[in-house]
Scaffold this active site. Structure first.
Site, PDB file in Angstrom:
ATOM      1  CB  SER A  66      -0.937   0.009   1.220  1.00 66.12           C
ATOM      2  OG  SER A  66      -0.200  -0.121   2.424  1.00 66.12           O
ATOM      3  CG  ASP A 104      -5.046   4.977   7.331  1.00 64.89           C
ATOM      4  OD1 ASP A 104      -4.088   5.718   7.652  1.00 64.89           O
ATOM      5  OD2 ASP A 104      -4.988   4.153   6.405  1.00 64.89           O
ATOM      6  CG  HIS A 129      -1.906   3.497   4.582  1.00 58.45           C
ATOM      7  ND1 HIS A 129      -3.099   2.971   5.007  1.00 58.45           N
ATOM      8  CD2 HIS A 129      -1.225   2.484   4.002  1.00 58.45           C
ATOM      9  CE1 HIS A 129      -3.145   1.687   4.686  1.00 58.45           C
ATOM     10  NE2 HIS A 129      -2.024   1.362   4.082  1.00 58.45           N
TER      11      HIS A 129
END
Length: 349
Positions: A78, A243, A246
């Site tokens: 990610s 979040d 990240h």
């Protein structure tokens, strides 16, 4: 046991097909899993789709030189995909493609096949996909992988072996390779002790072992650990995304600034004056395991093989570089988005 010794053991086990090395006792694993469940409730997680940034950057340079675009590939999880930001130009792939175009004064074609949630066992698929995307392999490939290997408790030797296989295939295809090593998971804000200590220790051990393996295959590594450590700990609201896991746009820019000099250097585009080791910055030649351990604890540190296959009683030697972290070229502001690119979906993770 020192990080260098553990990393050397992991890398050796990976090279000889070992499954894994147990670094934590049963009681420690129990504490780790309990704390991990608590942390998971506090970390927001993200269902947002990572922006798709594939395309051509710096197209204006094509009119000046007429040269074909440089080809930049991106693999990983990610972080490589850019999850946590909303705009394509804020992803690490776009930032580095823009920066590379500005330094080279040449267009750059970005192909990003990174998958949010990916572990190192997905790299084989990603390499195949990347090499099949065009008739000519990329000039240089950036890989960011490892965080999910730690959180999913993949044996570290297995993780390193899978990364080595990917790097080997890319090198055999003629690609230069730069690996952003495993980030410091102890920097995630809602993670408390003792999980923070254990996550930091295992993250650094994996990062150091990744460096030993990648340098041995002719690639270069840049430590992302401390970049996602002290700086993120000092300014979590700015450098982590919504979040709390990240990176934010500024966080990705911080990491991209660290990787850009190495990316350019692999293609012979960085100033020669900055290529010579500077003892004042603690640069120089070290046994590769020691260089890997030092890099794992200091973000933005590059490790590359010593020229001439230099080796000594403690094995191969490597060059450690603490490059000056400079701002990304302003070209990205003039060409913030690719001229070719399609917004697509992806899985969160």
């Amino acid at each position: 046991m020192s990080t260098a010794r553990v990393a050397r053991r992991i890398a050796t086990a990976a090279a000889y097909g070992g499954g894994g090395i147990s670094l934590l006792g049963g009681a420690a694993v129990g504490v780790l899993l309990t704390e991990a469940r608590l942390a998971k409730r506090m970390v927001g997680g993200s269902e947002a789709v990572a922006p798709r940034a594939d395309g051509r950057y710096g197209s204006a340079f094509a009119h000046r030189t007429g040269e074909a675009p440089l080809r930049l590939g991106f693999l990983g999880d990610s972080t490589a995909a850019g999850q946590g930001v909303r705009r394509a130009r804020e992803t690490p792939g776009a930032l580095l493609a823009s920066g590379l175009a500005a330094v080279a004064e040449r267009p750059v074609q970005l192909v990003n096949v990174a998958l949010p949630g990916a572990q190192s066992d997905d790299l084989a698929r990603q390499v195949t996909l990347l090499l099949e995307r065009g008739a000519v392999p990329p000039d240089v490939v950036v890989i960011m992988i490892g965080a999910n290997d730690v959180t999913h408790r993949m044996p570290l030797a297995t993780s390193v072996r899978l990364l080595s296989d990917a790097v080997r295939r890319l090198r055999e295809a003629g690609c230069e390779v730069v690996v952003g090593t495993c980030p410091d998971l102890g920097s995630v804000e809602p993670v408390y002790q003792p999980l923070r200590y254990l996550a930091r220790r295992v993250s650094r051990q994996l990062a150091a072992a990744q460096t030993i393996a990648v340098v041995g295959l002719g690639g270069r590594t840049v430590s992302l650990g401390a970049l996602l450590g002290p700086e993120f700990e000092a300014r979590p609201r700015e450098l982590f995304g919504p979040d709390n896991f990240h990176p934010s746009a500024e966080g990705y820019a911080t990491a991209a600034m660290a990787v850009l000099p190495t990316l350019c250097s692999t293609l012979g585009l960085w100033p020669e004056t900055d290529e010579r080791p500077d003892a004042r910055r603690g640069e120089g030649f070290l046994p590769v395991a020691q260089a890997a351990a030092e890099a794992a604890s200091e973000g933005g540190t590059e490790v590359t093989a010593a020229q001439g296959a230099v080796s000594g009683p403690r094995g191969r030697w490597a060059l450690i570089k603490r490059r000056r972290r400079r701002g990304l070229p302003e070209e990205q502001d003039r060409h913030p988005a690719p001229t070719q690119g399609v917004a697509t979906g992806g899985s969160a993770g």
